[in-house]
Design a protein around this motif. Structure first.
Motif, PDB file in Angstrom:
ATOM      1  N   ASP A  35      -4.658   2.359  -4.221  1.00 26.12           N
ATOM      2  CA  ASP A  35      -3.536   2.760  -3.491  1.00 26.12           C
ATOM      3  C   ASP A  35      -2.340   1.811  -2.860  1.00 26.12           C
TER       4      ASP A  35
ATOM      5  N   SER B 114       0.927  -1.258   0.038  1.00 30.03           N
ATOM      6  CA  SER B 114      -0.247  -0.063   0.075  1.00 30.03           C
ATOM      7  C   SER B 114       0.659   1.286   0.065  1.00 30.03           C
ATOM      8  N   GLY B 115       0.224   2.338  -0.392  1.00 30.25           N
ATOM      9  CA  GLY B 115       0.938   3.690  -0.449  1.00 30.25           C
ATOM     10  C   GLY B 115       1.452   3.874   1.098  1.00 30.25           C
TER      11      GLY B 115
ATOM     12  N   HIS C 142      -0.598   3.105 -10.489  1.00 28.85           N
ATOM     13  CA  HIS C 142      -1.444   2.065 -10.085  1.00 28.85           C
ATOM     14  C   HIS C 142      -2.908   3.026  -9.603  1.00 28.85           C
ATOM     15  N   ARG C 143      -2.707   4.066  -8.991  1.00 28.36           N
ATOM     16  CA  ARG C 143      -3.899   4.914  -8.574  1.00 28.36           C
ATOM     17  C   ARG C 143      -4.314   5.078  -9.539  1.00 28.36           C
ATOM     18  N   GLU C 144      -3.974   5.757 -10.747  1.00 30.95           N
ATOM     19  CA  GLU C 144      -4.774   6.198 -11.872  1.00 30.95           C
ATOM     20  C   GLU C 144      -5.333   5.018 -12.708  1.00 30.95           C
TER      21      GLU C 144
ATOM     22  N   LEU D 165       3.409   4.086  -8.054  1.00 27.85           N
ATOM     23  CA  LEU D 165       2.180   4.210  -7.285  1.00 27.85           C
ATOM     24  C   LEU D 165       1.285   5.103  -7.984  1.00 27.85           C
TER      25      LEU D 165
ATOM     26  N   ASP E 226      -6.878   1.905  -9.971  1.00 25.40           N
ATOM     27  CA  ASP E 226      -7.676   2.521  -8.943  1.00 25.40           C
ATOM     28  C   ASP E 226      -7.373   1.912  -7.900  1.00 25.40           C
TER      29      ASP E 226
END
Length: 324
Positions: free
Chosen positions: A242, A207-208, A235-237, A232, A240
């Motif tokens: 974190d 995780s972040g 992956h968030r973009e 990261l 979806d």
């Protein structure tokens, strides 16, 4: 009681954020002794992969002990097409655009394929190869020595999407898509290999918050934290989540502790054209098939990872990356 000798290891790689994690994990693992890093295109172009491999060895203090051999810059049947480079995932420099200085060292004067063949001949039955990128170098090594699969201890391949969607399109995973002809050749060459793909690696995430907690921990924690920020963001973009997927270090764990995975034996083919180009198809059936088709010729049955103890794998990755 005598301590077993470390396994000899070659990493075929395109560093790459998660490749860097796998390489540093190997450097921090007494169970293996790195012989070499062989480089290829994928996350970055081949020349940059070579520079990044040299940078990582200098960071680990292994630049005098580990060979870097530059490999293929194009796939087996590249033609005039440009290779797919995943700079949008890893940054233009492969390390999240953190602007590292140039490496001090240089690659060896042999090709990646030549180095792989030579190492397996010098240490018959003792060399494990972990392939973390398109399989062009491994295919070229098998072209130089078709019996190579009998000379390595093991080949472990990161690649494929067997019973899940791919990550470059619904059919294909990135490493296999990078050179499907090479992948089909390698997977048809010997039964002495294991392959793990998105079926298991997408179950291993950091995780972040866990990435941020790496800062200041051990020899590599801050570096891994820094290079992971761009990764990261991707992956968030696009996923979806974190968190980041730990594809390459998971494959390194499969070298060290294969018992943390569930393996099933079967023949594997790779689609080499059309909308399914790069798709890995596994035949685990005991029966044969009638008619004229691409499975008629005997194919070796290889081990495919279809299950994983993801909690144990992620814990081991974090511990090795933050060890003193």
């Amino acid at each position: 009681m005598t301590t077993p000798e470390p396994r000899l290891l070659i990493l075929d790689t395109d560093p790459g954020v998660d490749d860097a994690m796998a390489i540093l994990l190997a450097a921090n693992s007494p169970e293996v002794r790195l012989l070499g890093l062989t480089t290829v295109y994928g996350n970055v172009p081949t020349a940059l992969a070579t520079a990044n491999a040299l940078r990582l060895l200098e960071m680990a203090g292994l630049e005098q002990d580990v060979v870097v051999a530059q490999g293929a810059a194009r796939s087996l049947k590249a033609g005039t097409d440009m290779e797919r480079i995943a700079d949008f995932v890893h940054g233009a420099d492969g390390f999240g655009d953190i602007s590292l200085p140039p490496p001090k060292g240089a690659a060896a004067d042999c090709s990646a394929a030549e180095f792989i063949v030579r190492a397996c001949r010098q240490h018959p039955g003792r060399v494990t190869i972990l392939a973390l990128a398109p399989l062009t170098n491994i295919a070229q090594a098998l072209m130089l020595d078709p019996q190579l699969g009998e000379k390595w201890e093991s080949l472990v391949i990161l690649g494929g999407a067997f019973f899940v969607n791919g990550n470059v399109n619904p059919a294909a995973e990135a490493n296999i898509f990078g050179d499907p002809d090479a992948a089909d050749l390698v997977l048809g060459s010997t039964s002495n290999l294991r392959i793990l793909g998105l079926d298991v690696t997408t179950q291993c995430k950091m995780s972040g918050q866990e990435i941020e907690e790496l800062k200041g921990r051990g020899r590599y924690g801050t570096f891994v934290r820094d290079i992971s920020q761009f990764y990261l963001g991707f992956h968030r973009e696009w996923h979806d989540i974190d968190a980041i997927y730990l594809h390459d270090p998971t494959a390194m764990v499969a070298v060290l502790w294969p018992e943390l995975f569930t393996w099933q034996r079967g023949a594997v083919r790779v689609a080499t054209d059309g909308v399914t180009r790069g798709h890995t198809v596994m035949d685990a059936s005991p029966k044969g098939f009638h008619g004229d088709h691409g499975w008629a010729a005997p194919r070796p049955r290889v081990e495919v990872a279809l299950g994983i103890d993801s909690s144990a794998v992620v814990t081991l990755i974090r511990e090795r990356l933050t060890a003193a």
